[in-house]
Design a protein around this motif. Structure first.
Motif, short mmCIF file in Angstrom:
data_model
loop_
_atom_site.label_atom_id
_atom_site.label_comp_id
_atom_site.label_asym_id
_atom_site.label_seq_id
_atom_site.Cartn_x
_atom_site.Cartn_y
_atom_site.Cartn_z
N GLU A 152 9.20 12.86 -15.45
CA GLU A 152 8.49 11.59 -15.28
C GLU A 152 7.16 11.64 -16.04
O GLU A 152 6.94 12.55 -16.84
CB GLU A 152 8.30 11.26 -13.79
N LEU A 153 6.27 10.71 -15.77
CA LEU A 153 5.08 10.54 -16.59
C LEU A 153 4.17 11.77 -16.58
O LEU A 153 3.70 12.22 -17.64
CB LEU A 153 4.30 9.31 -16.11
N THR A 154 3.90 12.32 -15.42
CA THR A 154 3.01 13.48 -15.35
C THR A 154 3.62 14.70 -16.06
O THR A 154 2.92 15.43 -16.76
CB THR A 154 2.70 13.83 -13.88
N TYR A 155 4.92 14.90 -15.88
CA TYR A 155 5.58 16.02 -16.56
C TYR A 155 5.48 15.87 -18.07
O TYR A 155 5.16 16.83 -18.79
CB TYR A 155 7.04 16.08 -16.13
N GLN A 156 5.74 14.66 -18.56
CA GLN A 156 5.67 14.45 -20.01
C GLN A 156 4.24 14.60 -20.52
O GLN A 156 4.03 15.09 -21.64
CB GLN A 156 6.20 13.05 -20.36
N ASN A 197 0.83 -1.21 0.00
CA ASN A 197 0.00 0.00 0.00
C ASN A 197 0.86 1.25 0.00
O ASN A 197 0.57 2.23 -0.71
CB ASN A 197 -0.93 0.00 1.21
N MET A 198 1.93 1.24 0.82
CA MET A 198 2.80 2.41 0.88
C MET A 198 3.55 2.60 -0.43
O MET A 198 3.74 3.72 -0.90
CB MET A 198 3.79 2.25 2.04
N THR A 199 3.97 1.51 -1.05
CA THR A 199 4.68 1.61 -2.33
C THR A 199 3.77 2.17 -3.41
O THR A 199 4.20 3.00 -4.24
CB THR A 199 5.21 0.23 -2.75
N LEU A 200 2.51 1.75 -3.42
CA LEU A 200 1.56 2.30 -4.39
C LEU A 200 1.35 3.79 -4.15
O LEU A 200 1.30 4.58 -5.11
CB LEU A 200 0.23 1.56 -4.28
N THR A 201 1.21 4.17 -2.90
CA THR A 201 1.06 5.60 -2.57
C THR A 201 2.28 6.39 -3.02
O THR A 201 2.15 7.47 -3.61
CB THR A 201 0.85 5.77 -1.06
N MET A 202 3.46 5.85 -2.76
CA MET A 202 4.69 6.54 -3.14
C MET A 202 4.80 6.67 -4.66
O MET A 202 5.20 7.72 -5.17
CB MET A 202 5.88 5.77 -2.60
N MET A 203 4.42 5.62 -5.38
CA MET A 203 4.49 5.68 -6.83
C MET A 203 3.57 6.77 -7.37
O MET A 203 3.94 7.54 -8.26
CB MET A 203 4.11 4.32 -7.42
N LYS A 204 2.38 6.89 -6.78
CA LYS A 204 1.45 7.93 -7.24
C LYS A 204 1.92 9.32 -6.82
O LYS A 204 1.71 10.29 -7.55
CB LYS A 204 0.05 7.63 -6.70
N GLU A 205 2.56 9.41 -5.65
CA GLU A 205 3.10 10.70 -5.22
C GLU A 205 4.25 11.17 -6.11
O GLU A 205 4.58 12.35 -6.13
CB GLU A 205 3.59 10.61 -3.77
N ALA A 247 4.17 11.70 -9.03
CA ALA A 247 3.66 12.68 -9.99
C ALA A 247 3.97 14.10 -9.57
O ALA A 247 4.10 15.00 -10.41
CB ALA A 247 2.14 12.50 -10.14
N VAL A 248 4.13 14.33 -8.25
CA VAL A 248 4.44 15.67 -7.73
C VAL A 248 5.82 16.12 -8.19
O VAL A 248 6.10 17.32 -8.24
CB VAL A 248 4.32 15.67 -6.19
#
Length: 240
Positions: A170-174, A151-159, A161-162
């Motif tokens: 990274e993905l959000t920037y591109q 759960n923490m790894t998933l949260t970190m992966m989504k964070e 994006a910041v």
């Protein structure tokens, strides 16, 4: 208005490049953060209130600060201290710091959930501290660590994006770059959401497989180690 697939056809290499960097940053931050979290958790369990105070301050400070603020503190604080690093490296370090506080609490809680006296009992039958931790404590907490760590790894992966706010590509920037070039926000962000979902699904499936393998490895570890087998047999006899 209609969905324009040519936007994705023209810019998929850029999105794929961003997704790959997101994976790299997340994996590196998880490895560094988990290693730091284990150290913090073990220090927090040591006797003496000064050590507990230091680790509690570390954990609570990082957990109570929004990640974007922590990111800016690290990103702008390092140059203020005369240290200049690439944005990707700074973002990875900040993400690892953020995750380490949560991983530390996960590890500490898993150890404290064990019945009291197991470590001391293992030492009493001749196991060294390292052997007791490796053969008695670790196998029993590994399966308990996997779900909250996932759960923490998933949260970190989504964070991650910041990190686009400090120009980490990274993905959000591109996706922002593609959206600025095409003026097709729905197509771009629908595709990006699908990519994040795919990455998260792979992590979740890997976690399920790891949990099953940890259970098998735990049984094999006990069967291969006569001291650990003796200890667990003594525990079983006392329980009966």
């Amino acid at each position: 208005m209609h969905f324009d697939p040519t936007v994705l056809a023209d810019y998929w290499p850029l999105l794929l490049q961003g997704a790959w960097l997101t994976i790299q940053v997340s994996v590196a931050a998880m490895a560094i953060g988990y290693a730091a979290g284990i150290v913090v958790a073990l220090i927090a369990l040591m006797p003496g209130w000064p050590l507990r105070l230091v680790t509690a301050s570390y954990v609570e400070t990082l957990r109570n600060i929004p990640f974007i603020i922590l990111l800016f503190v690290v990103y702008y604080g390092l140059p203020f201290a005369g240290i200049r690093l690439p944005a990707t490296l700074v973002g990875t370090v900040a993400l690892a710091l953020f995750a380490s506080a949560y991983y530390a609490e996960i590890v500490r809680a898993a150890i404290l959930a064990l019945p009291r006296g197991q470590f001391e009992s293992a030492r009493a039958i001749g196991m060294s501290p390292a052997s007791a931790m490796w053969h008695v404590v670790a196998p029993q907490i590994l399966r308990a660590l996997v779900p909250p760590s996932t759960n923490m790894t998933l949260t970190m992966m989504k964070e991650s994006a910041v990190l686009s706010s400090i120009t980490v590509p990274e993905l959000t920037y591109q996706s922002l770059v593609v959206q600025g070039n095409t003026f097709a926000p729905f197509e771009v962000f629908a595709a990006v959401a699908s990519i994040y979902w795919l990455i998260a699904s792979v992590i979740a499936e890997a976690s399920r497989r790891l949990e099953r393998r940890v259970g098998t490895a735990q049984a094999e570890s006990v069967s291969r180690n006569p001291i650990a087998e003796r200890y667990l047999s003594l525990v079983a006899r006392r329980a009966s």
